[in-house]
Write a protein that holds these residues in place. Sequence first.
Motif, PDB file in Angstrom:
ATOM      1  N   VAL A   1      33.215  45.872  44.131  1.00  0.00           N
ATOM      2  CA  VAL A   1      33.991  45.528  45.145  1.00  0.00           C
ATOM      3  C   VAL A   1      34.954  44.065  44.936  1.00  0.00           C
ATOM      4  O   VAL A   1      33.278  43.220  45.125  1.00  0.00           O
ATOM      5  N   PHE A   2      35.410  43.746  44.974  1.00  0.00           N
ATOM      6  CA  PHE A   2      36.034  42.286  45.061  1.00  0.00           C
ATOM      7  C   PHE A   2      36.548  41.425  46.340  1.00  0.00           C
ATOM      8  O   PHE A   2      37.928  42.549  46.698  1.00  0.00           O
ATOM      9  N   SER A   3      36.353  41.043  46.497  1.00  0.00           N
ATOM     10  CA  SER A   3      37.519  39.753  48.018  1.00  0.00           C
ATOM     11  C   SER A   3      38.494  39.378  46.872  1.00  0.00           C
ATOM     12  O   SER A   3      38.549  37.830  47.077  1.00  0.00           O
ATOM     13  N   SER A   4      39.975  39.915  47.153  1.00  0.00           N
ATOM     14  CA  SER A   4      40.654  39.071  46.644  1.00  0.00           C
ATOM     15  C   SER A   4      41.861  38.248  48.194  1.00  0.00           C
ATOM     16  O   SER A   4      41.221  38.108  48.953  1.00  0.00           O
ATOM     17  N   SER A   5      42.647  37.610  47.679  1.00  0.00           N
ATOM     18  CA  SER A   5      43.711  37.524  49.136  1.00  0.00           C
ATOM     19  C   SER A   5      44.843  38.059  48.902  1.00  0.00           C
ATOM     20  O   SER A   5      46.021  37.974  47.807  1.00  0.00           O
ATOM     21  N   SER A   6      45.654  37.608  50.419  1.00  0.00           N
ATOM     22  CA  SER A   6      46.853  37.597  49.942  1.00  0.00           C
ATOM     23  C   SER A   6      47.822  36.876  48.963  1.00  0.00           C
ATOM     24  O   SER A   6      49.445  36.916  49.137  1.00  0.00           O
ATOM     25  N   VAL A   7      46.787  35.571  49.126  1.00  0.00           N
ATOM     26  CA  VAL A   7      47.857  34.993  48.348  1.00  0.00           C
ATOM     27  C   VAL A   7      48.534  35.006  46.806  1.00  0.00           C
ATOM     28  O   VAL A   7      49.594  34.885  46.261  1.00  0.00           O
ATOM     29  N   VAL A   8      47.717  35.946  46.382  1.00  0.00           N
ATOM     30  CA  VAL A   8      48.358  37.075  45.242  1.00  0.00           C
ATOM     31  C   VAL A   8      50.181  37.171  45.437  1.00  0.00           C
ATOM     32  O   VAL A   8      50.428  37.013  43.991  1.00  0.00           O
ATOM     33  N   TYR A   9      50.153  37.407  46.215  1.00  0.00           N
ATOM     34  CA  TYR A   9      52.011  38.017  46.485  1.00  0.00           C
ATOM     35  C   TYR A   9      52.874  36.544  46.747  1.00  0.00           C
ATOM     36  O   TYR A   9      53.326  36.133  46.259  1.00  0.00           O
ATOM     37  N   ALA A  10      52.709  35.569  47.233  1.00  0.00           N
ATOM     38  CA  ALA A  10      52.470  33.860  47.361  1.00  0.00           C
ATOM     39  C   ALA A  10      54.175  34.362  48.253  1.00  0.00           C
ATOM     40  O   ALA A  10      53.780  34.553  49.155  1.00  0.00           O
ATOM     41  N   GLU A  11      55.041  34.119  47.999  1.00  0.00           N
ATOM     42  CA  GLU A  11      56.514  34.035  48.862  1.00  0.00           C
ATOM     43  C   GLU A  11      57.023  35.411  48.559  1.00  0.00           C
ATOM     44  O   GLU A  11      57.297  35.163  47.995  1.00  0.00           O
ATOM     45  N   THR A  12      57.472  35.901  49.654  1.00  0.00           N
ATOM     46  CA  THR A  12      57.691  37.145  50.021  1.00  0.00           C
ATOM     47  C   THR A  12      59.228  37.501  50.765  1.00  0.00           C
ATOM     48  O   THR A  12      59.153  36.592  51.955  1.00  0.00           O
TER      49      THR A  12
END
Length: 312
Positions: A116-127
Motif C-alpha cells: 500500500v503506497f502513499s502517493s500524491s496529487s502532485v503527480v498530475y501537475a498542472e491540469t
Amino acid sequence: MKAFLTGGAGFIGSHLVDKLISRGDDVTAYDNLTSGKKQFFEHHLKNDKFTFIKADLLDLSQLKKEIKDFDVVFHIAANPFVRLGEKQTRLDLEQGAIVTYNVLEAMRVNDIKKIVFSSSSVVYAETPPLAIPETYGPTLPISFYGAGKLAAEGLISAFCGTFDFQAWIYRFANVVGIRGTHGVIVDFIDKLKKNPKELEILGDGNQQKTYLYVSEVIDGMLQGYEHSTDQINLFNLGCDSDTTVTRIAEMVVEEMGLKDVEFKYTGGKRGWPGDVPRFQLDASKINKLGWKAKYTSDEAVRKAIREILDNS
Ligand code: NAD
C-alpha cells in the motif's frame, strides 16, 4: 493482519499505527526518525502487538532481514518537503524512488506481495480546472517530489507486472491534522508566533488546494485496501472542496486570536518553483467503495489549526 509500516513515526504513518493497533492488528513500524517523532508512537511501546525499528530504508541489507513474515507493507516513508527538491536535486530520487525500490526488493526476496503506497496529487501537475480522475494523463510532474512519487508508482507497477505483486496506490490531496509537522498551517503558526504583526505568504495567496483531515485519509486507505481486488488499485483521496492559502492565513490568525496582521505576499502564482497552484481530485472511484470525506476542505483546515495550536 501483520503489517510492516515504513514511516510509522511520521505524521500520517503514526495515525495509521494507531488505527491498526486499535483494530488488533500486529504492526512493525520502521523509521529513521528524520522527520518522525518518538512521541507519536511511544504510547504503543508496551503493547506486544507493536514493534518499532529505527533504521534507514536506504540500507537494503537490513531491510531484507527485517521485512519477513508480513501480510502487507504500508510504504508511507518519504521526504515530505516538496520544496526541498529545488535545493537538493538527489533527495527525492533517493527518498522517493530508491527507497521504494529497496522496499519492493526486500519484499520480493521474502515473498511478500501486497503493498500500500502513499502517493500524491502532485503527480498530475498542472491540469485543466476540472476534478481529475485517476485515468488522467499524461502525468508529468513539475517537482522533484512529484517525480519521486511517479517513479515509485512505476516501480510498484513493474513489481506487479513482473513478480505478481498486488498494490494499492493512493494519490492524496494535502493532509492536515494533529501531529502535523510541516506544511502551510505549521508554517503560518510558526511565523506568527515569532512575529504576530506580520505574515509572509508564499505566492499570491490564491493557490487553491484540497485539504483532507488525517483520520479520513487513514480510513480511505483501509477502505480501498479491504474492498478492492484488482492487481493495481489506484485511488485519488480528496474531497470536492478546496481552500485558498489566504483563507488558511485568515483562519490561523482567527484561531490564534490575533488582530491587524499584515499579510506580505512574495508574489507569483506559485508558492515556490515546482508548486502546483491549483488542483481538484475526482474521488468518485473510492467514493463508490464507501469512503467519502466528511469534512470539507475548510473544516479540515480549521480542525487541524485548533489541534496543532492546542498541542503546541
Ligand atoms: P512525515 O515526514 O511526517 O512522515 C514520513 C516518515 O518517514 C517520517 O517519520 C520519517 O522519519 C520517515 N522517513 C523518511 N525517510 C526515511 C528513510 N530513508 N528511512 C526510514 N524512514 C524514513 O510525512 P507525512 O506528511 O506523514 O507523509 C507521509 C507520506 O504521505 C509521505 O510519503 C508523503 O509523501 C505522503 N503524502 C503526504 C501528504 C501530506 O499532505 N502530508 C500529501 C500527499 C502525500
